[in-house]
Design an enzyme around this catalytic site. Structure first.
Site, PDB file in Angstrom:
ATOM      1  N   HIS A  11       0.876  -1.178   0.000  1.00 37.10           N
ATOM      2  CA  HIS A  11       0.000   0.000   0.000  1.00 37.10           C
ATOM      3  C   HIS A  11       0.912   1.226   0.000  1.00 37.10           C
ATOM      4  O   HIS A  11       2.010   1.181   0.576  1.00 37.10           O
ATOM      5  CB  HIS A  11      -0.840   0.110   1.276  1.00 37.10           C
ATOM      6  N   ASP A  20       2.309   1.943   3.331  1.00 31.92           N
ATOM      7  CA  ASP A  20       3.246   0.956   3.896  1.00 31.92           C
ATOM      8  C   ASP A  20       4.677   1.401   3.636  1.00 31.92           C
ATOM      9  O   ASP A  20       5.562   1.159   4.450  1.00 31.92           O
ATOM     10  CB  ASP A  20       3.120  -0.411   3.198  1.00 31.92           C
TER      11      ASP A  20
HETATM   12  C1  XUL Z   1      -7.574  -6.602   4.471  1.00 32.09           C
HETATM   13  C2  XUL Z   1      -6.824  -6.989   3.264  1.00 32.09           C
HETATM   14  C3  XUL Z   1      -5.982  -5.916   2.633  1.00 32.09           C
HETATM   15  C4  XUL Z   1      -5.915  -5.997   1.154  1.00 32.09           C
HETATM   16  C5  XUL Z   1      -5.184  -4.851   0.504  1.00 32.09           C
HETATM   17  O1  XUL Z   1      -8.353  -7.604   4.993  1.00 32.09           O
HETATM   18  O2  XUL Z   1      -6.865  -8.122   2.843  1.00 32.09           O
HETATM   19  O3  XUL Z   1      -4.719  -5.990   3.192  1.00 32.09           O
HETATM   20  O4  XUL Z   1      -5.314  -7.179   0.727  1.00 32.09           O
HETATM   21  O5  XUL Z   1      -5.662  -3.612   0.882  1.00 32.09           O
END
Ligand code: XUL
Ligand code: CO
Length: 438
Positions: free
Chosen positions: A102, A105
Site C-alpha cells: 500500500h 506501507d
Molecule cells: C484486508 C486486506 C488488505 C488488502 C489490501 O483484509 O486483505 O490488506 O489485501 O488492501
C-alpha cells in the site's frame, strides 16, 4: 543490505527428506509442472504491510510485541528507508519473485497532501532502485484508504465529496507508482466502503459514488497505459459492518452494472471467502465462471474465530483444492499467490517471518503437485463431466442455445410421458478420491 536477518542464508530447496526448517521441501522453483516451472505457476509475493509494518499491536497490549528496529526510528522517512532495506533483504533471501504494498506501507503520510505525495514519490524511487538491484518485481500496488481517521466513514463512499477527492489523489498516485514500478496488477480493497448503520446512511448515493470512482480509476488506467488489470478484493465485513464488495458474485453484479467487467477482475483472499460464508474454492470458481479471476491473497482463518486472522496456510487438502480449481480455470496470468498473512504476535523473532513464508510456500507447492496429479489422473474431471453429459447432447444443446421455449420444453415431457430418476452425486466417492492424492 540490512543486518536484521544476519545468520540466515538464502533459502534453498532441499527436498522432502530435509530436516532443515529453513529450507524448502516442496517448492523447487525450477521443477516443471504441467509445462511451466513452479516459479511461473505460483508467482509468490510477500506483502509489505503484515511483514514489515505491523508491530505486533493488539487492543489489549500497551504496545506492539515485535519491537523491530525500524519501528523505533523517530524520523518517518528514515524509518521508511530502513524498512525498505529489510524488506528487499527478506524478499531476496526467501526467493519470492514478487512483493505487494500500500502507498502508506512504504512512505509516511506527510503534514499536507503535497508532502504525502512527495514522500511517496521519493520512496517509489528507492523501491525502483531496489527492484533493479535484486530482480524482485511488483505483483500489485494499492492505496490505503482505510487507516487514516479521515476515511472512518468511507473513501469513495464517504458522505463528503472532499474525502472522495482525497481518496482519488491516493489512487492516482498509487496507480502512477504501480506503472513506474512495472506492477502486474492494481488492487482495490474497500475496507471502509460500506456502513455501520443504515440509520445515518444513504446507500443509493454511496453505491453511485463507488461506481463513479471505479469508472474514473479504469479511465485513468487506460490514460496512463497501466497494462495489468484493476483487481477488486471482496470481503464481507471488518472493518465495515456491511462491506459493499461482499463476495465475488456481488462484485460481479456491481461490475456489470457499471460496464467494467472487462477491465476489472478480482483478488480473492482465502480468509475473506470463509468470512463471507463460502469456501475459498467457491470464490475462485465463481470468478472463473464470470471470467474475472485475477489473483489470490493466500492465508487461512481460524475455525473458532469470526474475524480475519490472516494466518499462513497450512491445510494441505484445502489448499490443494484451491490450486486444482485455479489450474482447471487456466492458472494465473497477471496474478499470483500473495501471502496476505502475518505471524502471530508471540512469534517475535526475525526467523519467524521465514518460518511463516517457507511453510506457506511449501504448502502451496505441495498443493500444486497434488493438483497436477489429480489433473493427470483425470477421474475427478471425468466424474463431473459425466454428471453434466446431457447438456452436451442434442436436447441440452437446444435448450442452452435458446432454440426451445418454455412451453416446447414442457411439451417434450408430456410427449415422453415417463418419469426421470435422480442420479447419485457420488460426493463421498469424490471426497475419498481427493484424499488419495493428498
Ligand atoms: C484486508 C486486506 C488488505 C488488502 C489490501 O483484509 O486483505 O490488506 O489485501 O488492501
Ligand atoms: Co488481502
Amino acid at each position: 543490505m540490512s543486518s536484521y536477518f544476519e545468520g540466515i542464508d538464502k533459502i534453498k530447496f532441499e527436498g522432502e527428506n530435509s530436516e532443515n526448517p529453513l529450507a524448502f521441501r516442496y517448492y523447487d522453483k525450477n521443477r516443471v509442472v504441467l509445462g511451466k516451472t513452479m516459479e511461473e505457476h505460483l508467482r509468490f509475493a510477500v506483502c509489505y504491510w503484515h511483514t514489515f509494518c505491523w508491530n505486533g499491536f493488539d487492543p489489549f497490549g500497551y504496545d506492539g510485541t515485535f519491537q523491530r528496529p525500524w519501528h523505533k526510528i523517530s524520523n518517518p522517512m528514515e524509518a521508511a528507508m530502513a524498512k525498505a532495506d529489510v524488506a528487499f533483504d527478506f524478499f531476496s533471501k526467501l526467493g519470492a519473485p514478487f512483493y505487494c504494498f500500500h502507498d502508506r506501507d512504504v512512505a509516511p503520510e506527510g503534514a499536507t497532501p503535497r508532502e504525502s505525495v512527495e514522500n511517496f514519490k521519493r520512496m517509489v524511487d528507492v523501491l525502483a532502485k531496489k527492484q533493479e538491484e535484486t530482480g524482485i518485481k511488483l505483483l500489485w500496488g494499492t492505496a490505503n484508504m482505510f487507516s487514516h481517521r479521515r476515511f472512518m466513514s468511507g473513501a469513495s463512499t464517504n458522505p463528503d465529496p472532499e474525502i472522495f477527492a482525497m481518496a482519488a489523489l491516493q489512487v492516482k498516485e498509487a496507480m502512477d507508482a504501480t506503472k513506474k514500478l512495472g506492477g502486474a496488477n492494481y488492487v482495490m480493497w474497500g475496507g471502509r466502503e460500506g456502513y455501520e448503520t443504515l440509520i445515518n446512511t444513504n446507500m443509493k448515493s454511496e453505491l453511485e459514488q463507488m461506481g463513479r470512482f471505479l469508472t474514473m480509476a479504469v479511465e485513468y488506467k487506460h490514460k496512463i497505459g497501466l497494462s495489468g488489470p484493476i483487481l477488486i478484493e471482496p470481503k464481507p465485513r471488518e472493518p465495515s459492518k456491511h462491506q459493499y464488495d461482499f463476495d465475488t458474485a456481488t462484485v460481479y453484479g456491481f461490475l456489470k452494472k457499471y460496464g467494467l467487467e472487462k477491465d476489472v477482475k478480482v483478488n480473492i483472499e482465502a480468509n475473506h471467502a470463509t468470512l463471507s460464508g463460502h469456501t475459498f474454492e467457491h470464490e475462485i470458481e465463481t470468478a472463473f465462471a464470470h471470467d474475472i479471476f485475477g489473483s489470490i491473497d493466500m492465508n487461512r482463518g481460524d475455525y473458532q474465530c469470526g474475524w480475519d486472522t490472516d494466518q499462513f496456510p497450512n491445510n494441505i487438502p484445502d489448499t490443494a483444492l484451491a490450486m486444482y480449481y485455479i489450474l482447471q480455470g487456466g492458472g494465473f496470468t497477471t496474478g499470483g499467490v500473495n501471502f496476505d498473512a502475518k505471524v502471530r504476535r508471540q512469534s517475535t523473532d526475525p526467523v519467524d517471518l521465514f518460518h511463516g513464508h517457507i511453510g506457506g510456500m511449501d504448502v502451496s507447492a505441495r498443493a500444486l503437485l497434488i493438483a497436477e496429479a489429480m489433473i493427470k489422473d483425470g477421474r475427478h474431471a471425468k466424474a463431473v463431466a459425466d454428471r453434466y453429459a446431457g447438456w452436451k447432447q442434442e436436447f441440452g444443446q437446444q435448450v442452452l442455445g435458446g432454440k426451445l421455449s418454455l412451453d416446447q420444453v414442457a411439451q417434450r415431457v408430456l410427449d415422453r410421458n415417463t418419469d426421470v430418476l435422480p442420479q447419485s452425486g457420488r460426493q463421498e466417492y469424490l471426497e475419498n478420491l481427493l484424499n488419495r492424492f493428498c
